[in-house]
Design a protein around this motif. Structure first.
Motif, PDB file in Angstrom:
ATOM      1  N   PHE A   1      -4.741  41.513 -28.911  1.00 33.34           N
ATOM      2  CA  PHE A   1      -3.771  41.828 -29.005  1.00 33.34           C
ATOM      3  C   PHE A   1      -3.681  42.182 -30.504  1.00 33.34           C
ATOM      4  O   PHE A   1      -4.102  43.033 -31.412  1.00 33.34           O
ATOM      5  N   ALA A   2      -3.862  40.875 -31.257  1.00 31.97           N
ATOM      6  CA  ALA A   2      -3.647  40.474 -32.474  1.00 31.97           C
ATOM      7  C   ALA A   2      -4.330  41.310 -33.081  1.00 31.97           C
ATOM      8  O   ALA A   2      -4.347  42.478 -34.420  1.00 31.97           O
ATOM      9  N   ASP A   3      -6.359  41.664 -32.514  1.00 32.32           N
ATOM     10  CA  ASP A   3      -6.910  42.686 -33.436  1.00 32.32           C
ATOM     11  C   ASP A   3      -6.878  44.224 -32.640  1.00 32.32           C
ATOM     12  O   ASP A   3      -8.009  44.952 -32.778  1.00 32.32           O
ATOM     13  N   ARG A   4      -6.035  44.437 -31.892  1.00 37.71           N
ATOM     14  CA  ARG A   4      -5.554  45.500 -31.848  1.00 37.71           C
ATOM     15  C   ARG A   4      -7.083  46.846 -30.625  1.00 37.71           C
ATOM     16  O   ARG A   4      -7.316  47.191 -30.654  1.00 37.71           O
TER      17      ARG A   4
ATOM     18  N   PHE B   1      -4.916  45.857 -25.386  1.00 42.50           N
ATOM     19  CA  PHE B   1      -2.795  45.827 -25.587  1.00 42.50           C
ATOM     20  C   PHE B   1      -2.756  45.329 -23.876  1.00 42.50           C
ATOM     21  O   PHE B   1      -2.918  46.421 -23.044  1.00 42.50           O
TER      22      PHE B   1
ATOM     23  N   PHE C   1       0.077  43.437 -21.460  1.00 39.51           N
ATOM     24  CA  PHE C   1       1.483  43.215 -20.744  1.00 39.51           C
ATOM     25  C   PHE C   1       1.064  42.457 -19.084  1.00 39.51           C
ATOM     26  O   PHE C   1       0.656  42.684 -18.536  1.00 39.51           O
TER      27      PHE C   1
ATOM     28  N   ARG D   1      -4.513  37.281 -26.506  1.00 36.84           N
ATOM     29  CA  ARG D   1      -3.299  37.064 -27.689  1.00 36.84           C
ATOM     30  C   ARG D   1      -4.005  38.218 -28.451  1.00 36.84           C
ATOM     31  O   ARG D   1      -2.790  38.200 -29.449  1.00 36.84           O
ATOM     32  N   HIS D   2      -4.820  37.202 -28.687  1.00 35.84           N
ATOM     33  CA  HIS D   2      -5.959  37.216 -29.972  1.00 35.84           C
ATOM     34  C   HIS D   2      -6.477  38.336 -30.104  1.00 35.84           C
ATOM     35  O   HIS D   2      -6.274  39.523 -31.194  1.00 35.84           O
TER      36      HIS D   2
ATOM     37  N   ILE E   1      -5.390  34.354 -20.952  1.00 31.40           N
ATOM     38  CA  ILE E   1      -4.038  34.307 -22.037  1.00 31.40           C
ATOM     39  C   ILE E   1      -3.794  34.499 -23.286  1.00 31.40           C
ATOM     40  O   ILE E   1      -3.832  34.930 -24.099  1.00 31.40           O
ATOM     41  N   GLU E   2      -4.722  33.483 -23.782  1.00 33.68           N
ATOM     42  CA  GLU E   2      -5.385  32.768 -25.553  1.00 33.68           C
ATOM     43  C   GLU E   2      -5.714  34.177 -25.888  1.00 33.68           C
ATOM     44  O   GLU E   2      -5.141  34.759 -26.906  1.00 33.68           O
TER      45      GLU E   2
ATOM     46  N   MET F   1       5.002  40.388 -23.616  1.00 30.96           N
ATOM     47  CA  MET F   1       3.544  39.973 -24.411  1.00 30.96           C
ATOM     48  C   MET F   1       3.306  38.459 -23.920  1.00 30.96           C
ATOM     49  O   MET F   1       4.447  38.019 -23.291  1.00 30.96           O
ATOM     50  N   PRO F   2       1.866  38.409 -23.023  1.00 27.91           N
ATOM     51  CA  PRO F   2       1.512  37.484 -22.252  1.00 27.91           C
ATOM     52  C   PRO F   2       2.058  35.786 -23.085  1.00 27.91           C
ATOM     53  O   PRO F   2       1.531  35.756 -24.603  1.00 27.91           O
TER      54      PRO F   2
END
Lengths: 180, 180, 180, 180, 180, 180
Positions: B65-68, B71, B73, B62-63, B58-59, B18-19
């Motif tokens: 990723f949370a929202d799919r 993805f 890495f 991450r968000h 990166i921020e 994860m970043p």
């Protein structure tokens, strides 16, 4: 009613207009009537199950428009909404975008979509400085494939299993047009 | 440190993680050193001009990723970040996604990216129920094109003028793998 | 499946993983079965009344993770979710955080949570530069209190009426571990 | 000016009021003058470096108030802001909250904070249905510790290394008051 | 309970207070009882159809307050909510705002609203640096029109068809007060 | 370029179009040249101090448009932006809205704004189902006041000190038109 363009076709005045809340009901009616044929090639059709769903989509499209991420127009024929055409996957780095469209069965066969695509390109390509416009169509969707072909798009590729609709994967043709 | 997978390569322990904010500085250093070679094929490289830019990305990742929706890495070699690999344009309707990646020049030639792609697929394809994974690479980017080829991807198409980098359009090859 | 760590326990492979939407249903099933015993000490248990509630919590936790406010992991045993462990009240000014956890009754008594807490600390404390980790447990919750004790945490305080569950206030013990 | 309460103290009219944008400048002046003594025990003091920082904090506090997550009041003495008092870590499940406060050095020694805490509790505890109010104070911060003691709070615990300020960890005393 | 001001009226203590979630139920009860008379002149009354609607409005008002866009107060009589008064259309460029209010029928005729308006102005006009405060009232709403008149407001204009309520358009009087 | 309407005026093609990012620079140039005369009556003019300010306003207006709160159009003359016209304070309860507009000094005196207002009304009033459209103009702004007068608007009221610009308050005339 904000419009991108207007053109005459026989006794019809066709417009490409900004989606408005009041279109939700007539558009849903059309989708519901044509659900079977739409769902054959378009994955979203089976998930559009109420006027509220359509209204939500219109609100989403308006905000995506404000953010310049999706340029979606309702096609009206003498002020009645009969379909949609849009530019999505707009990439301002690579100057490219993809076209999507659908038309009520009762409005097909009159050249509406061919002209709608032609006019959308004339009116929006210079402003967005697009170099490449791609139409993606199910290889079996003859009506859909014929539109870019009539407008002189070049066949670029067959994308394997690109669309999942009606419970199975379909290959898709891509047709492209490049601009200087 | 959340990781998707870990594998050994000679005396290196490679992880897809994860970043994290703390990666911003070392990643920016790598990008700045390799800017010329990265920018040849990757449009984003010239817009990454400070550690803060990298941190913002990166921020964002991450968000997403949370929202799919993305993805992404960071690839670490013995805990040092050396590149990135991601799935973007993830489409849960058509069960498809596109792969992106880049690797520090000093880490190339060791099989890191080939194994990273292989491991990413093994670890994430079943969970996301992906049917089709596509790698898009500049036709002239031999290093990048070789990776899906080594993993048995099928060449699907040449996309005309698909990438705009270094002031000109480049054609791109697409390589695909299908899953049941 | 992003994981913080993996460990073996007898014939089980235990993982601490990022919460995923697909865990909502099995986790809700466990909570619903153990509702009475969970609600005795955990105030949230009685408010978790549907798979949708659990899904909402998972989405919340994913975004809190992106914002580095909550680090919550699902504990899986041979890929089946059996509980959760988390760091909350993470304070990057005072370098401190609090641990929370719960485990399905059918998975208790095997050392899963003791090892989960141990592994979570090993894998996340250095990265978050935590100086102090606190476990707060109902004074009557023997199972919960025993976990930090087994791992050598120091008893720090009894907090009066710290928990309100099952209609009454309960005192809580705090157990702490300090890191250089 | 929205106020929680007003009280007289000698020839001063003391109010606990909603934070307003116009307080940013006088509050910053006070903090800047007392920076050394504030920073000894309060971690935030060294990060408050401009009127804009204070304004941002006021905006944050107003929105947290709207969301019922933080109840922060500016203490005014004859309409001049001289400090702050707040309830944070408000937990509506366990009916508990924690108190924070600071006062300009030039306003100390007059009983302002002792009365401010007393009045805040009288005016807000019934409405928020709080069962437990906790004051946390650095064990060496005599001025701060004396306030809950004067109001009959009970000493509950010593929290090890609870505060990190001025480059080192400090133990903290917790003082509590319970309500039926 | 945050209040803007408090005043005595016979044996009543009247307060103008920040809207709180717990007011939703008593306020909705009042609105529901007076629905017919409220709806005659106030367009929103017919759309307020549940305690949840009122709660949503309270949450909205709290956030608008945090943003300084709407200053809305609940009027309480001996701690019972009996109406509302607000400043809306607050324009910090032209230093102007508009007043709105409504009162339970059972609380009318006692001077509550006249005094509430007077006190609201005394307490908020200097802080917001308002130059002009306008009351807009239906020309037929004698109770509403009498309030600014009693307080010496000047009649400024009749706005044609300004209000649409109860299925028809109503003219409105504007009454103004200017401040240096 | 999305347009509400197009009309010919001598050898000019005038359009009312959606604000686009690319208009920020030419619009700012016009505002900067006409700053003195604009600021005499329009409070915002002195706060528009860079192309970025104008760009921010355009982004704001696009999102307000998506939310149906502000309908703002750039007026173009042969594709060059020369001013703006908008509907603000749109109230769907009372079916009313207020008009705002400004025009580059070099484009004044040709009837552009009179026709722009006329065409905006024709094209947007039926869709928004507006009953009342109000133009508010500084009593001393002869150019601005003449426009609704030429279109047969009725003078409704003089609003005292309605506008604060150039350091002093100005009275404003309101002109209205009602629709069935």
């Amino acid at each position: 009613m904000l419009s991108l363009c207007t053109f005459k076709l026989n006794d019809s005045e066709i417009k490409l207009v900004m989606p408005e809340a009041r279109f939700a009901e007539p558009l849903y009616t059309v989708i519901d009537q044509d659900r079977e044929s739409l769902a054959r090639y378009l994955p979203w059709a089976d998930a559009m199950n109420s006027v509220q769903d359509e209204l939500n989509f219109i609100e989403f499209a308006r905000h995506q428009f404000a953010d310049r991420k999706l340029f979606l127009f309702v096609i009206t024929d003498n002020r009645q909404p009969v379909g949609m055409i849009d530019l999505h996957n707009v990439n301002f780095d690579s100057h490219s975008a993809e076209v999507g469209y659908w038309l009520a069965s009762s409005s097909q066969g009159k050249g509406i979509m061919t002209n709608a695509l032609k006019q959308m390109i004339i009116n929006i390509q210079p402003e967005l400085q697009l170099h490449k416009i791609t139409v993606v169509a199910d290889v079996d969707n003859i009506a859909s494939r014929s539109i870019p072909q009539r407008l002189g798009f070049t066949h670029e590729a067959v994308l394997k299993d690109h669309i999942f609709s009606n419970g199975q994967y379909h290959d898709a043709d891509t047709f492209i047009r490049l601009f200087d």
